[in-house]
Design an enzyme around this catalytic site. Structure first.
Site, PDB file in Angstrom:
ATOM      1  N   HIS A 110       0.792  -1.124  -0.111  1.00 17.01           N
ATOM      2  CA  HIS A 110      -0.022   0.132  -0.046  1.00 17.01           C
ATOM      3  C   HIS A 110       0.970   1.279  -0.004  1.00 17.01           C
ATOM      4  O   HIS A 110       1.864   1.179   0.742  1.00 17.01           O
ATOM      5  CB  HIS A 110      -0.914  -0.045   1.158  1.00 17.01           C
ATOM      6  CG  HIS A 110      -2.078   1.075   1.165  1.00 17.01           C
ATOM      7  ND1 HIS A 110      -1.729   2.413   1.566  1.00 17.01           N
ATOM      8  CD2 HIS A 110      -3.170   0.825   0.752  1.00 17.01           C
ATOM      9  CE1 HIS A 110      -2.868   2.837   1.517  1.00 17.01           C
ATOM     10  NE2 HIS A 110      -3.728   2.092   0.748  1.00 17.01           N
ATOM     11  N   GLU A 136      -7.806  -4.901  -0.732  1.00 18.39           N
ATOM     12  CA  GLU A 136      -8.150  -5.594  -1.875  1.00 18.39           C
ATOM     13  C   GLU A 136      -8.074  -7.220  -1.640  1.00 18.39           C
ATOM     14  O   GLU A 136      -8.889  -7.907  -2.303  1.00 18.39           O
ATOM     15  CB  GLU A 136      -7.800  -5.327  -3.013  1.00 18.39           C
ATOM     16  CG  GLU A 136      -7.913  -3.851  -3.746  1.00 18.39           C
ATOM     17  CD  GLU A 136      -7.303  -3.073  -3.259  1.00 18.39           C
ATOM     18  OE1 GLU A 136      -6.400  -3.341  -2.353  1.00 18.39           O
ATOM     19  OE2 GLU A 136      -7.416  -1.873  -3.559  1.00 18.39           O
TER      20      GLU A 136
END
Length: 383
Positions: A268, A321
């Site tokens: 991320h 996700e």
């Protein structure tokens, strides 16, 4: 006089405005909506409560205020006739690209038919009304486009169902299992907002021009559609499918990492610890249990070990996700609706940001460094 200032690529870490809506504290693995932990809100409150918080600055004070807000939203879920009539042709035109592509056009049509005007020309109350109408209509548009694309008739929204349950009902035509509806609701709440990500920044840039709410949201949807932003939940699940069995995890992952390929669902740009959304959704997935969940947990463990070995010094963990795909699969959502479902939540965060940006009349207008041929040069004469 040149007053430009050099900043990092991608504006990483650059503060471009002030906001009261929330923040991401990446080193701590924490993010919040206004003064509340977003993960705590996802675990304890309804989607409508958090929507109320983002739009009106506070959670509903009691059940009556919650019911009043829900009653305000419910009639806005029904689409105008002119928009409904256009959806079959739109679904055919976007058959290959999917509901998210169709939503861009449908939302523009909704704004035009509802008479949305530039936010620059509107009162705060009128801007908020347009944003509320757009947010309420997005799940109806998405599910209708999906069903039409499958050769099915759209399902009309139900005023008696809360946001997440109504979304699943319009998607499947059946009243959803309460456990699955609650799992999807947790996911939706956890993805309403997440700092100045690409789509939120896009929405605010467009809002800074004074454009109407539909224009701002359409731009944000375009940003969300990119696989490096909201387009990853189904790709993360595709990774699990490609690995297939536990004995293939190590060789499959090593091959991809050594080839310089990205492992979807990991890493991320902000978090340097575990993504708190991933942690929450892992717990949600474990409540369901089963082979898919067990395999996902095993893959996560192996991938983190391999990434630590091959990319030492970098904190690479699962992001939202990875387990979002698992949860949505367990709840029966088709993979082509994973990113649209993300959009059905994030539209509330975008809209709150649009309303906040609209209160500031300063247009966002950064600069770029020119690196082409040295000007001015003579224009060649055509021989």
């Amino acid at each position: 006089m040149n007053t430009s200032v050099d900043v990092p690529r991608g504006l990483a870490g650059v503060v471009v405005t002030e906001t009261e809506l929330g923040d991401v504290r990446g080193r701590e693995g924490f993010y919040h909506y206004r003064q509340y932990s977003a993960v705590e809100l996802a675990g304890s409150r309804a989607f409508e409560d958090v929507w109320h918080l983002m739009f009106r600055g506070a959670l509903p004070a009691d059940a009556a205020e919650r019911a009043a807000f829900a009653a305000e939203i419910a009639p806005l879920r029904t689409l105008p006739a002119e928009v409904r009539e256009a959806l079959p042709a739109l679904a055919r035109a976007t058959a290959l690209s999917g509901p998210l592509a169709g939503l861009r056009t449908a939302l523009s049509l909704l704004g035009a038919s509802a008479g949305f005007r530039p936010v620059y020309d509107l009162t705060p109350e009128r801007r908020a009304a347009d944003a509320l109408a757009a947010c309420a209509a997005v799940p109806t548009l998405l599910t209708a486009l999906h069903r039409l694309g499958q050769g099915l008739e759209p399902v009309e929204p139900r005023a008696d169902l809360p946001y997440a349950a109504n979304y699943l009902y319009m998607l499947t035509g059946e009243e959803p299992d309460p456990v699955k509806a609650r799992a999807v609701e947790r996911y939706l709440i956890s993805t309403i907002d997440h700092g100045f990500n690409a789509s939120t920044f896009t929405a605010r840039v467009i809002a800074s021009t004074g454009a109407d709410v539909a224009a701002c949201l359409t731009g944000a949807i375009g940003a969300l559609s990119g696989p490096l932003h909201g387009g990853a939940p189904s790709r993360a699940l595709d990774t699990l499918d490609a690995i297939g069995t536990a004995d293939r995890i190590d060789p499959w992952i090593r091959e991809k990492v050594l080839a310089g390929e990205r492992i979807m669902g990991f890493g991320h740009p902000v978090y340097r610890t575990e993504d708190p959304r991933s942690r929450m959704l892992r717990d949600t997935a474990r409540e369901f249990g089963g082979p898919l969940v067990d395999f996902a947990v095993e893959v996560e463990r192996h991938v983190e070990r391999i990434l630590a070995e091959l990319k030492p010094g970098r904190e690479l963990h699962t992001n939202v996700e990875f387990y979002a795909g698992v949860v949505m699969e367990l709840c029966g959502l088709p993979r082509e609706m994973f990113t649209p479902t993300f959009c059905a939540a994030r539209v509330v965060g975008w809209s709150a940001n649009i309303l906040e940006q609209a209160a500031d009349s300063k247009i966002i207008r950064p600069a770029a460094r020119y690196t082409g041929p040295t000007p001015p040069q003579p224009v060649p004469v055509l021989g």
